[in-house]
Each structure stands twice: as C-alpha cells, then as structure tokens.
Design an enzyme around this catalytic site. Sequence first.
Site, short mmCIF file in Angstrom:
data_model
loop_
_atom_site.label_atom_id
_atom_site.label_comp_id
_atom_site.label_asym_id
_atom_site.label_seq_id
_atom_site.Cartn_x
_atom_site.Cartn_y
_atom_site.Cartn_z
N CYS A 1 0.81 -1.23 0.00
CA CYS A 1 0.00 0.00 0.00
C CYS A 1 0.84 1.27 0.00
CB CYS A 1 -1.00 -0.02 1.15
SG CYS A 1 -0.30 0.17 2.80
N HIS B 1 -2.86 1.44 6.72
CA HIS B 1 -3.16 1.35 5.29
C HIS B 1 -3.28 2.76 4.70
CE1 HIS B 1 -4.43 -0.61 1.63
NE2 HIS B 1 -5.49 0.17 1.55
N HIS C 1 -5.64 1.52 -4.91
CA HIS C 1 -4.75 1.09 -3.83
C HIS C 1 -4.25 -0.33 -4.03
CE1 HIS C 1 -7.94 -1.13 -1.14
NE2 HIS C 1 -8.22 -1.28 -2.41
#
Length: 308
Positions: free
Chosen positions: A219, A267, A283
């Site tokens: 990520c 994240h 993402h």
Amino acid sequence: MIGSAGHAHAQPSPAEIEAEIDKKWNEIEPVIEEHNAVRIKLEAERAKADALAAQLAPLEEEVSKTRERVGVYADYMYKGGRAIGINAFLSTGDPTVIAERLSSMEQVTSHFNARIGEVLAAKAKLDESKRPLDAMIAQLDALEKEQNERIAKIKDEIKKLDQMRLAAYGNGGGEGELRPVPCPVTYPGGAHGTAVKFACDQIGKPYVFAQDGPSSYDCSGLTKAAWLKAGVSLPHNAKAQRAAIPRISRSELMPGDLVFYYSDLHHVAMYAGKYEGVDWIVHASRSGVPLKMRKMDNGYIHSYGRPG
C-alpha cells in the site's frame, strides 16, 4: 460437511470467506507496515555506522604507520643494534667524543620509545572509538535477524490467505472489475496529475509486501512510487507518510491526495476522484488481490493528506 445431529452445514459463501480473509489481512498488514518502518530505521542506522567508520579511517591509518615505524626499531633492536652501536660509539679513546655519542644514542632511544608510546596510545584510542561502532553493528545484525524471522512468518500467513482465496474463488479472484470507473475520474494536472496517473497505470499488478515497484507494490509502496514520479519523496510506511505531509479535509480532496485508514494508520490509498456522487480510491489492498480501484468509504478512514 455433516454435523453430529445429521444436519448438513452449508459451505461458507464467497462473501463469508472474503470477510474472513479481510479480517486476517487486517491482522497482518500492521506487521508489514511495521516491517517497513524498521527497515527505514535500519537503513538510517547503517548510514550512521558507515559515517563512523569513515571517521575512524584516518585513525586506522595513523595506527598502521606508527606500527611500521616501531617495527623498524624493534627489528633493529632484535638484531643487536643497541649493543653494536654502543661498541662502535665507545671505540674512540676521546672522552668528549664518547660523551657526545652516548648522548646522541640516548636521544635516538628516547625517540623510538616515544614512537612505541604513540602506537600504544593510538591503538587504545582506536579501540575506544570503535566500541560504539561495534555495538551498533551488533545491534543492527540482531534486528535484521529478527526481521527476517518475522518476514518468514508473514510470508507463511500470506500463503495461507492465498490458499483461502483460491479455494473460494479459484484463479479468477472474484473481485469483479479492477477499474469500474475512469481512473482518475478527473485529471487534476500538475504533480497531482502525474502521481494519480502513475497509480492508475499500476492497476492489475500484484500486491507484494515491502515492494515499491516497478512490477509489484504494497500500500505505502504504491503511494511512495506514485509521488516519486511527481518528484516528491515519501517514506515507505503509511504512518510515516501521514506524519510527513499536511492534513487536509475531505472537502478538499483532489485526485492524487492520500487517504489513510484505521486508527493505527496501517493502510494508505490514493484518491482517484468522485464519480456519480461516490468517492473512489486506487490502492494495493492485500496479497492475492491485484492493485485496483475501490469505493473510498469501504473502510474506516483515519484522515486525508496532501503531498507536494
């Protein structure tokens, strides 16, 4: 599967298995991001160790040269140089000359003794200076060993997740379209445009933890690589990225901005724009799922940030 009462239990639906995968992945991802943070620290500490080693280089050279000079003197003394010198000096019968020669020889001896003292002092100084360097390297080696062990465990967990995914969906992945709306929805131009276009171009590539391209990403690796394309350097860690850039409000979002998730900031995604009233992100979500777009609100949002 047959229960004890003879009733058949329904097999888990794909949605139920996907929910379990998401649950397990949310347990793993913070460890992955922590690994990235430790790796940044290791790189910084290695740089400090290299700098200290460079500072010690002149001292190492000084010790080496002094040892060479002392070695010449030691060899001279071993071969009886002092005794031979005394006999030669005393071979004259002139008391004045003998006195002068003895004085000269004493000066030479004093000089060599001083050289010996220098090398001992330099060696002690070198050993003292190297202690923190040796301790630092030992600590780094221990950290690296610990990280390698954790990486092995992470890979094992990721393998199990992939097996769950394949059992539930087969090789198709069951994720639907990777790009259900235009990416980016609107092109903002400038650095934001460069970053978001790069991120969108990576759609379909695999998720691999601790990677920042060009063939795979995690990520924070994706957002790092995208903004580096736009000339902005970001750390390879979601929490560190949050700390490195200004916070913005949801109403200020434009394609290319970053969206941070969960209370522990494990994240990060890139905002891709609003399409028919719905906000979208691009993402790297988790192992087994290629880079893709997703509705921004499908997850607990911590905050928003703007690089550049």
